[in-house]
Design a protein around this motif. Structure first.
Motif, PDB file in Angstrom:
ATOM      1  N   VAL A 213      17.928 -20.007 -60.968  1.00  0.00           N
ATOM      2  CA  VAL A 213      18.661 -19.128 -60.051  1.00  0.00           C
ATOM      3  C   VAL A 213      18.691 -19.736 -58.647  1.00  0.00           C
ATOM      4  N   GLU A 214      17.553 -20.235 -58.185  1.00  0.00           N
ATOM      5  CA  GLU A 214      17.482 -20.814 -56.841  1.00  0.00           C
ATOM      6  C   GLU A 214      18.410 -22.015 -56.706  1.00  0.00           C
ATOM      7  N   LEU A 215      18.381 -22.909 -57.671  1.00  0.00           N
ATOM      8  CA  LEU A 215      19.211 -24.111 -57.596  1.00  0.00           C
ATOM      9  C   LEU A 215      20.693 -23.783 -57.777  1.00  0.00           C
ATOM     10  N   SER A 216      21.006 -22.841 -58.658  1.00  0.00           N
ATOM     11  CA  SER A 216      22.401 -22.432 -58.852  1.00  0.00           C
ATOM     12  C   SER A 216      22.969 -21.849 -57.569  1.00  0.00           C
ATOM     13  N   ASN A 217      22.186 -21.027 -56.896  1.00  0.00           N
ATOM     14  CA  ASN A 217      22.645 -20.450 -55.632  1.00  0.00           C
ATOM     15  C   ASN A 217      22.826 -21.527 -54.564  1.00  0.00           C
ATOM     16  N   GLU A 218      21.940 -22.513 -54.568  1.00  0.00           N
ATOM     17  CA  GLU A 218      22.084 -23.598 -53.592  1.00  0.00           C
ATOM     18  C   GLU A 218      23.385 -24.358 -53.824  1.00  0.00           C
ATOM     19  N   SER A 219      23.705 -24.631 -55.081  1.00  0.00           N
ATOM     20  CA  SER A 219      24.958 -25.335 -55.370  1.00  0.00           C
ATOM     21  C   SER A 219      26.161 -24.481 -54.983  1.00  0.00           C
ATOM     22  N   ALA A 220      26.079 -23.178 -55.204  1.00  0.00           N
ATOM     23  CA  ALA A 220      27.187 -22.286 -54.828  1.00  0.00           C
ATOM     24  C   ALA A 220      27.416 -22.305 -53.323  1.00  0.00           C
ATOM     25  N   ARG A 221      26.324 -22.275 -52.554  1.00  0.00           N
ATOM     26  CA  ARG A 221      26.466 -22.288 -51.089  1.00  0.00           C
ATOM     27  C   ARG A 221      27.048 -23.614 -50.597  1.00  0.00           C
ATOM     28  N   LEU A 222      26.721 -24.713 -51.271  1.00  0.00           N
ATOM     29  CA  LEU A 222      27.310 -25.999 -50.908  1.00  0.00           C
ATOM     30  C   LEU A 222      28.813 -26.020 -51.174  1.00  0.00           C
ATOM     31  N   ASN A 223      29.268 -25.118 -52.032  1.00  0.00           N
ATOM     32  CA  ASN A 223      30.700 -24.974 -52.316  1.00  0.00           C
ATOM     33  C   ASN A 223      31.336 -23.824 -51.536  1.00  0.00           C
ATOM     34  N   ASN A 224      30.587 -23.328 -50.520  1.00  0.00           N
ATOM     35  CA  ASN A 224      31.085 -22.271 -49.629  1.00  0.00           C
ATOM     36  C   ASN A 224      31.234 -20.911 -50.300  1.00  0.00           C
ATOM     37  N   ASP A 480      23.507  -9.287 -59.642  1.00  0.00           N
ATOM     38  CA  ASP A 480      22.427  -8.766 -58.792  1.00  0.00           C
ATOM     39  C   ASP A 480      21.261  -9.744 -58.693  1.00  0.00           C
ATOM     40  N   VAL A 481      21.009 -10.505 -59.759  1.00  0.00           N
ATOM     41  CA  VAL A 481      19.961 -11.529 -59.712  1.00  0.00           C
ATOM     42  C   VAL A 481      20.349 -12.626 -58.723  1.00  0.00           C
ATOM     43  N   PHE A 482      21.564 -13.122 -58.814  1.00  0.00           N
ATOM     44  CA  PHE A 482      22.011 -14.192 -57.929  1.00  0.00           C
ATOM     45  C   PHE A 482      22.070 -13.739 -56.470  1.00  0.00           C
ATOM     46  N   SER A 483      22.469 -12.491 -56.245  1.00  0.00           N
ATOM     47  CA  SER A 483      22.593 -11.994 -54.868  1.00  0.00           C
ATOM     48  C   SER A 483      21.241 -11.657 -54.249  1.00  0.00           C
ATOM     49  N   GLY A 484      20.183 -11.591 -55.073  1.00  0.00           N
ATOM     50  CA  GLY A 484      18.861 -11.237 -54.575  1.00  0.00           C
ATOM     51  C   GLY A 484      18.576  -9.756 -54.613  1.00  0.00           C
ATOM     52  N   LYS A 485      19.548  -8.969 -55.036  1.00  0.00           N
ATOM     53  CA  LYS A 485      19.331  -7.523 -55.141  1.00  0.00           C
ATOM     54  C   LYS A 485      18.281  -7.221 -56.205  1.00  0.00           C
ATOM     55  N   THR A 486      18.314  -7.972 -57.305  1.00  0.00           N
ATOM     56  CA  THR A 486      17.282  -7.884 -58.338  1.00  0.00           C
ATOM     57  C   THR A 486      16.389  -9.111 -58.210  1.00  0.00           C
ATOM     58  N   THR A 487      15.117  -8.896 -57.950  1.00  0.00           N
ATOM     59  CA  THR A 487      14.172  -9.989 -57.714  1.00  0.00           C
ATOM     60  C   THR A 487      13.389 -10.309 -58.986  1.00  0.00           C
ATOM     61  N   PRO A 488      12.738 -11.487 -59.046  1.00  0.00           N
ATOM     62  CA  PRO A 488      12.026 -11.879 -60.266  1.00  0.00           C
ATOM     63  C   PRO A 488      10.975 -10.882 -60.739  1.00  0.00           C
ATOM     64  N   ASP A 489      10.385 -10.126 -59.818  1.00  0.00           N
ATOM     65  CA  ASP A 489       9.362  -9.166 -60.239  1.00  0.00           C
ATOM     66  C   ASP A 489       9.971  -7.894 -60.835  1.00  0.00           C
ATOM     67  N   ASN A 490      11.305  -7.882 -60.933  1.00  0.00           N
ATOM     68  CA  ASN A 490      11.971  -6.706 -61.492  1.00  0.00           C
ATOM     69  C   ASN A 490      13.069  -7.095 -62.484  1.00  0.00           C
ATOM     70  N   TYR A 491      13.060  -8.341 -62.950  1.00  0.00           N
ATOM     71  CA  TYR A 491      14.105  -8.813 -63.861  1.00  0.00           C
ATOM     72  C   TYR A 491      14.236  -7.925 -65.094  1.00  0.00           C
ATOM     73  N   ASN A 492      13.121  -7.709 -65.779  1.00  0.00           N
ATOM     74  CA  ASN A 492      13.196  -7.051 -67.081  1.00  0.00           C
ATOM     75  C   ASN A 492      13.490  -5.558 -66.968  1.00  0.00           C
ATOM     76  N   CYS A 493      12.875  -4.919 -65.990  1.00  0.00           N
ATOM     77  CA  CYS A 493      13.097  -3.473 -65.841  1.00  0.00           C
ATOM     78  C   CYS A 493      14.529  -3.177 -65.435  1.00  0.00           C
ATOM     79  N   LYS A 494      15.105  -4.023 -64.581  1.00  0.00           N
ATOM     80  CA  LYS A 494      16.512  -3.836 -64.198  1.00  0.00           C
ATOM     81  C   LYS A 494      17.434  -4.085 -65.393  1.00  0.00           C
ATOM     82  N   TRP A 495      17.040  -5.037 -66.238  1.00  0.00           N
ATOM     83  CA  TRP A 495      17.808  -5.307 -67.453  1.00  0.00           C
ATOM     84  C   TRP A 495      17.892  -4.055 -68.319  1.00  0.00           C
TER      85      TRP A 495
END
Length: 653
Positions: A213-224, A480-495
């Motif tokens: 998720v972190e690296l995917s978001n970094e690549s997205a930001r490099l693409n504006n 929501d995971v990519f935007s940071g609205k859902t954080t790693p400590d809540n992945y499964n419960c949000k699912w």
């Protein structure tokens, strides 16, 4: 006469004023014409740049075609044989091609391409101006590629033990676990398989997924783009696409609620209080590992169970169907409507059965090798009716590849990714009709009495209607995971919050954040967007309706030609209309492609609703007669931070 005289007096009195006004207006018109001429005049600089860009794009496309061919061959080698050597080769080639793409990206963005007058050239530059993951520094690109490959390997090689034989631990997802989920009536076995599959994949992937998720978001930001979720939506070319999809779901939700309520009622007849009268349905009882389609439980829940039904899988086995015969049957349908037969390389290079001598990614997939002649399917095919439909779906991708293969490289894609998924499924809507199955000799009779027709429509509904909320929520979760609205400590419960909210499903046991149930679905760990499937389940009915009209098989408000009984087999007029749209690839925005086949420019759920109208009316009446609760109350299952809380009974919820 008096009126004429008055006008003359007015003109004589104010002639200089009128003359000045006319001169001013003439001057304004001249200025306007001048600026319009300037606006349409060719800027010599832009004109020269556009000529250079045209030569550049020819060179880029030629090199890109070769590089994508190399990359896809390496990906295929690994996906079809999961060895370290193949992985290392895949990563090396992928990195080389990424570096090439990055150089192209830099070149393209030096041009003032937005001002080009040639639409095709401008659109090709637009595609190349967004690079995606190769924008990352090389080390991070390698890391991201390896993370996804490692998660795919975990998923594809996972094995679990049998319920009653803990020493036999070689059950793979395909075909073992899939078949158990589809055919077993033993609730304990179903629960065991459901839990153990998730235990074998989820916890092993969670840390990798966080880094992904972190690296995917970094690549997205490099693409504006703000995050990877926004990057995924770029090819829809519509800033309001999320609102459109939400609108489609709201349009379809009442139909889903009816089939959900009916299925819950019928399952309660079998499993009793294991299923709540008003609660969500336990996800392991729906005939599918993910509860995404429910057609495997059709025989247990049919509207008219006493009506003689045909076991299509048994009919296939009786007629000695093989994986090759399944794909030849699918090919024959496409050929019958004047689409293209599979090239010789398809039959030579595809993997249509699971090999016994190696591990591979069994998830069915279609491949374009970008050389205009090599197209393949990789599918661990069992001889089942469900796999026959999958074969039509995957061959639909191949047909799309074949029709747009002569387009420039950036246009060798679907009008949007939902279109690509819809083609084979659109054909399946014809294939699944009893009259078609009789035509091809799979069944000997095709009763069209109202009860038989409704049973058949119900079977299709368990696949198509039941899938809709799952197809939607997969990417709702990831956005929501990519935007940071859902954080790693809540992945499964949000699912599970989304699974309950949209599907009305619950896990068979309480869950915790030590579990990572999203990873139990291939597309999550394999970096494959999923909105495409929701879209395809809508637009395939738009396509089907349009093609059926062209074939003369459907007329609105004509009970003798209903949409759900249409079969376009052997109709070249319908096939030619489909071929025209497919050949466009992504050379135009998707509304243009939609208009080419349907006359509409928007995605519209009315085709799906019309197709299932007889079923919806029956479900509403049946649910009312049985006093069935529509919707669901909150689940009694809990999702907590860790399993220790489950043991102590503590929970934040």
């Amino acid at each position: 006469m008096s009126c004429t005289y008055s006008v003359r007096r007015f003109v004589k009195k104010y002639k200089w004023t009128i003359l000045i006004a006319v001169l001013i207006m003439a001057a304004l018109v001249a200025v306007l014409v001048y600026f319009l001429a300037l606006a349409h005049a060719k800027d010599p600089t832009i004109e020269e740049e556009e000529l250079n860009a045209y030569n550049l794009i020819l060179s880029i496309n030629e090199k890109m075609e070769k590089n994508l061919n190399r990359k896809t061959l390496a990906e295929w080698a690994y996906a079809s044989n999961l060895t370290k050597a193949n992985l290392d080769h895949n990563l090396a080639v992928s990195t080389e091609v990424a570096n090439f793409q990055k150089e192209i990206w830099r070149q393209v963005n030096q041009y003032n391409w937005q001002q080009f007058s040639d639409y095709s050239l401008r659109r090709q530059f637009w595609y190349y101006s967004v690079i995606g993951e190769p924008a990352l520094p090389e080390a991070k690109y390698k890391m991201l590629t390896k993370l996804v490959s490692d998660m795919e390997s975990i998923y594809s090689t996972a094995k679990i033990c049998e319920l009653n034989n803990p020493n036999k631990c070689d059950l793979a997802l395909e075909p073992d676990l899939t078949n158990i989920m589809a055919t077993s009536n033993d609730e304990k076995e179903l629960k065991h398989v459901w839990i153990e599959w998730r235990n074998s994949v989820g916890p092993k992937c969670k840390d990798s997924y966080k880094s992904y998720v972190e690296l995917s978001n970094e690549s997205a930001r490099l693409n504006n783009f703000t995050d990877q979720g926004e990057f995924w939506l770029k090819d829809y070319e519509d800033p309001n696409i999320k609102e459109q999809i939400q609108g489609l779901w709201e349009q379809l939700r009442p139909l889903y609620l009816q089939i959900h309520a009916y299925v819950r009622f019928k399952l309660r007849e079998k499993f009793g209080d294991l299923i709540s009268e008003k609660g969500p349905i336990p996800a392991h009882l729906l005939g599918n590992m993910w509860g995404q389609t429910w057609d495997n439980i059709a025989e247990r829940t049919l509207p008219y169970p006493d009506v003689e039904t045909i076991d299509y899988t048994a009919a296939m086995l009786k007629q000695n169907y093989t994986p090759i015969k399944i794909f030849k049957t699918a090919e024959q349908f496409f050929k019958s409507i004047n689409l293209t037969e599979m090239p010789e390389t398809f039959w030579k290079n595809s993997i249509l059965e699971k090999p016994a001598d190696r591990e591979l990614i069994c998830h069915a997939s279609a491949w374009d090798f970008y050389d205009q002649k090599d197209f393949r399917i990789k599918q661990c095919t069992d001889v089942t009716y469900e796999q026959m439909n999958t074969a039509h779906h995957e061959m639909g991708h191949i047909e799309y590849f074949l029709q747009y293969k002569d387009q420039p490289v950036p246009f060798r894609n679907g009008a949007n990714d939902g279109f690509h998924e819809a083609v084979g499924d659109c054909i399946s809507l014809s294939f699944e009709t009893t009259k078609h199955l009789k035509k091809i000799g799979l069944i000997s009779s095709a009763s069209q009495d109202s009860k038989t027709v409704l049973n058949n429509l119900y079977r299709v509904g368990l696949a198509k209607i039941a899938f809709l909320p799952f197809g939607y929520l997969m990417d709702l979760w990831r956005w929501d995971v990519f935007s940071g609205k859902t954080t790693p400590d809540n992945y499964n419960c949000k699912w599970w919050e989304l699974r309950e909210k949209y599907q009305g499903l619950e896990p068979p046991v309480d869950r915790s954040e030590e579990d990572f149930d999203p990873a139990a679905k291939y597309h999550i760990i394999a970096d494959v967007p999923y909105l495409r499937y929701f879209i395809s389940f809508v637009v395939q009915f738009q396509f089907h309706r349009a093609l059926c009209e062209k074939a003369g098989q459907y007329e609105p408000n004509n009970a003798k030609k209903p949409l759900h009984e249409c079969d376009i087999y052997e109709n070249t007029e319908a096939g030619n209309a489909l071929k025209k749209m497919l050949s466009m690839g992504s050379s135009r925005p998707w509304p243009d492609a939609m208009e080419a086949i349907t006359g509409q420019r928007k995605m519209d759920a009315s085709g799906l609703l019309e197709y299932f109208k007889p079923l919806q009316e029956w479900l509403e009446a049946e649910n009312k007669k049985n006093g069935v609760f529509i919707g669901w109350e909150k689940t009694k299952r809990v999702c907590v931070r860790n399993r220790q809380e489950l043991k102590t009974g503590a929970s934040d919820e």
